[in-house]
Design an enzyme around this catalytic site. Structure first.
Site, PDB file in Angstrom:
ATOM      1  N   SER A   1     -49.749 109.019 -71.952  1.00 63.18           N
ATOM      2  CA  SER A   1     -51.060 108.363 -71.928  1.00 63.18           C
ATOM      3  C   SER A   1     -52.109 109.391 -72.331  1.00 63.18           C
ATOM      4  O   SER A   1     -51.865 110.597 -72.250  1.00 63.18           O
ATOM      5  CB  SER A   1     -51.353 107.888 -70.493  1.00 63.18           C
ATOM      6  OG  SER A   1     -52.694 107.486 -70.346  1.00 63.18           O
TER       7      SER A   1
ATOM      8  N   TYR B   1     -51.383 108.688 -61.168  1.00 68.81           N
ATOM      9  CA  TYR B   1     -51.107 108.344 -62.575  1.00 68.81           C
ATOM     10  C   TYR B   1     -51.307 109.567 -63.471  1.00 68.81           C
ATOM     11  O   TYR B   1     -50.464 109.883 -64.311  1.00 68.81           O
ATOM     12  CB  TYR B   1     -52.032 107.199 -62.992  1.00 68.81           C
ATOM     13  CG  TYR B   1     -51.739 106.603 -64.348  1.00 68.81           C
ATOM     14  CD1 TYR B   1     -50.738 105.651 -64.513  1.00 68.81           C
ATOM     15  CD2 TYR B   1     -52.476 106.987 -65.466  1.00 68.81           C
ATOM     16  CE1 TYR B   1     -50.481 105.095 -65.758  1.00 68.81           C
ATOM     17  CE2 TYR B   1     -52.224 106.434 -66.716  1.00 68.81           C
ATOM     18  CZ  TYR B   1     -51.227 105.485 -66.844  1.00 68.81           C
ATOM     19  OH  TYR B   1     -50.971 104.943 -68.083  1.00 68.81           O
TER      20      TYR B   1
HETATM   21  P1  NAD Z   1     -47.031  96.486 -68.511  1.00 67.75           P
HETATM   22  O1  NAD Z   1     -47.329  96.267 -67.078  1.00 67.75           O
HETATM   23  O2  NAD Z   1     -47.184  95.369 -69.475  1.00 67.75           O
HETATM   24  O3  NAD Z   1     -45.598  97.093 -68.689  1.00 67.75           O
HETATM   25  C1  NAD Z   1     -44.980  97.891 -67.724  1.00 67.75           C
HETATM   26  C2  NAD Z   1     -43.510  97.625 -67.805  1.00 67.75           C
HETATM   27  O4  NAD Z   1     -42.853  98.422 -66.809  1.00 67.75           O
HETATM   28  C3  NAD Z   1     -43.181  96.174 -67.512  1.00 67.75           C
HETATM   29  O5  NAD Z   1     -42.155  95.749 -68.380  1.00 67.75           O
HETATM   30  C4  NAD Z   1     -42.694  96.212 -66.077  1.00 67.75           C
HETATM   31  O6  NAD Z   1     -41.789  95.178 -65.793  1.00 67.75           O
HETATM   32  C5  NAD Z   1     -42.018  97.567 -66.065  1.00 67.75           C
HETATM   33  N1  NAD Z   1     -41.800  98.098 -64.723  1.00 67.75           N
HETATM   34  C6  NAD Z   1     -42.697  98.234 -63.724  1.00 67.75           C
HETATM   35  N2  NAD Z   1     -42.080  98.720 -62.628  1.00 67.75           N
HETATM   36  C7  NAD Z   1     -40.770  98.881 -62.956  1.00 67.75           C
HETATM   37  C8  NAD Z   1     -39.629  99.312 -62.241  1.00 67.75           C
HETATM   38  N3  NAD Z   1     -39.695  99.675 -60.962  1.00 67.75           N
HETATM   39  N4  NAD Z   1     -38.440  99.320 -62.888  1.00 67.75           N
HETATM   40  C9  NAD Z   1     -38.346  98.921 -64.184  1.00 67.75           C
HETATM   41  N5  NAD Z   1     -39.396  98.502 -64.902  1.00 67.75           N
HETATM   42  C10 NAD Z   1     -40.593  98.480 -64.291  1.00 67.75           C
HETATM   43  O7  NAD Z   1     -47.947  97.729 -68.952  1.00 67.75           O
HETATM   44  P2  NAD Z   1     -48.136  98.485 -70.345  1.00 67.75           P
HETATM   45  O8  NAD Z   1     -49.583  98.618 -70.528  1.00 67.75           O
HETATM   46  O9  NAD Z   1     -47.294  97.902 -71.404  1.00 67.75           O
HETATM   47  O10 NAD Z   1     -47.590  99.940 -69.959  1.00 67.75           O
HETATM   48  C11 NAD Z   1     -46.402 100.502 -70.479  1.00 67.75           C
HETATM   49  C12 NAD Z   1     -46.512 102.022 -70.422  1.00 67.75           C
HETATM   50  O11 NAD Z   1     -47.594 102.441 -71.251  1.00 67.75           O
HETATM   51  C13 NAD Z   1     -46.786 102.576 -69.028  1.00 67.75           C
HETATM   52  O12 NAD Z   1     -46.060 103.770 -68.832  1.00 67.75           O
HETATM   53  C14 NAD Z   1     -48.281 102.859 -69.073  1.00 67.75           C
HETATM   54  O13 NAD Z   1     -48.647 103.878 -68.186  1.00 67.75           O
HETATM   55  C15 NAD Z   1     -48.436 103.290 -70.522  1.00 67.75           C
HETATM   56  N6  NAD Z   1     -49.816 103.192 -71.024  1.00 67.75           N
HETATM   57  C16 NAD Z   1     -50.449 101.968 -71.126  1.00 67.75           C
HETATM   58  C17 NAD Z   1     -51.749 101.915 -71.627  1.00 67.75           C
HETATM   59  C18 NAD Z   1     -52.500 100.607 -71.811  1.00 67.75           C
HETATM   60  O14 NAD Z   1     -53.687 100.630 -72.142  1.00 67.75           O
HETATM   61  N7  NAD Z   1     -51.875  99.447 -71.666  1.00 67.75           N
HETATM   62  C19 NAD Z   1     -52.391 103.111 -71.985  1.00 67.75           C
HETATM   63  C20 NAD Z   1     -51.716 104.315 -71.850  1.00 67.75           C
HETATM   64  C21 NAD Z   1     -50.427 104.336 -71.375  1.00 67.75           C
END
Ligand code: NAD
Length: 260
Positions: A142, A155
């Site tokens: 991130s 985080y």
């Molecule tokens: P999201 O909530 O759509 O996806 C998260 C995924 O992780 C989901 O598929 C969820 O089912 C899974 N998950 C959660 N707990 C779990 C567990 N215990 N076991 C297995 N799977 C689990 O969110 P996202 O925004 O797609 O985030 C995905 C990644 O990207 C994360 O690591 C997040 O920190 C990172 N990220 C997101 C953003 C953003 O703006 N959306 C920015 C920077 C980083």
């Protein structure tokens, strides 16, 4: 651009039944990779996502349930996949609170899912990559792996940890045809983020454009969300021959956030 150059490779993407993980899985499948989707649920719709990717891209796609908060399940995911040429550590959760009020169990869950899981899956996947003679570890960190914000202690600590783990993985595989890198997204337009926009519009009494530019993307100079397809495209690039010598680094896809 890259055609189906990943045919014959298997990609395991943790936390991929929604958002960035699903977007990355789709772009890897488009490039020809067989994919293993994952989350902690075991619903018909989870398996349907895999069937959809398989039929749309002509690849093998499976959904494997495994809880990334548990080390043994992280390792079992890779064992069940049987092959793991491309490992995408994506599963992640968030909680926002000041340090002195941060719930201890939330701290533990964030460190376990966002950081420890990447250690366990990487440990299980490296022997398979060595056996296959090629491998890619792609950690979804991130902008918070490189910078901080208040109230996101767990985080930010986990994501900085992921960046550190990425560097160590790269050094331990440096002389092998294996690379390890972290993608550092800024604010990405996922279904969860999209769903927050109407509430933010109401709270701030602004239209969509204004609330996105001035509130949600206050720290993103481009004033535009990144997309899950861009995350997937970056992952595909990291799997290409052009990226053979890119290892141990971070690629920011953040509209200029970390340039500020
Ligand atoms: P999201 O909530 O759509 O996806 C998260 C995924 O992780 C989901 O598929 C969820 O089912 C899974 N998950 C959660 N707990 C779990 C567990 N215990 N076991 C297995 N799977 C689990 O969110 P996202 O925004 O797609 O985030 C995905 C990644 O990207 C994360 O690591 C997040 O920190 C990172 N990220 C997101 C953003 C953003 O703006 N959306 C920015 C920077 C980083």
């Amino acid at each position: 651009m890259f055609q189906k150059f990943l045919t014959g490779k298997t990609a395991v993407i943790t936390g991929s039944n929604s958002g960035i993980g699903l977007g990355v899985a789709e772009e890897l499948a488009r490039a020809g990779a067989d994919v293993v989707l994952n989350s902690f649920t075991d619903r018909d719709e989870d398996h349907a996502l895999a069937e959809k990717l398989a039929s749309e891209h002509g690849v093998t796609a499976r959904y494997i349930k495994a809880d990334m908060s548990k080390g043994n399940e992280c390792r079992a995911l890779i064992e069940q996949a049987g092959r793991c040429d491309i490992l995408v550590n994506n599963a992640g959760i968030q909680h926002v609170a000041p340090i002195d009020e941060f719930p201890v169990e939330k701290w533990g869950a964030i460190i376990a899912i966002n950081l420890n899981s990447a250690f366990h899956t990487t440990a299980a996947a490296l022997p398979l990559m060595r056996q296959a003679g090629w491998g890619r570890v792609i950690n979804i960190a991130s902008a918070h792996g490189l910078t901080a914000s208040p109230y996101k202690s767990a985080y930010v600590a986990a994501k900085h940890g992921v960046v550190g783990l990425t560097k160590v993985t790269a050094l331990e595989t440096a002389e092998e045809p294996i690379t390890a890198n972290a993608i550092c997204p800024g604010y990405v337009l996922t279904p969860l983020v999209e769903a927050q926009i109407p509430d933010q519009m109401k709270t701030h009494k602004m239209d969509r454009d204004e609330v996105v530019r001035t509130v949600m993307l206050a720290r993103q100079p481009s004033k535009d969300f990144a997309t899950v397809q861009q995350m997937g495209g970056t992952a595909v690039f990291l799997c290409s021959a052009a990226a053979d010598q890119i290892t141990g680094t971070t690629i920011s896809v953040d509209g200029g956030w970390t340039a500020l």
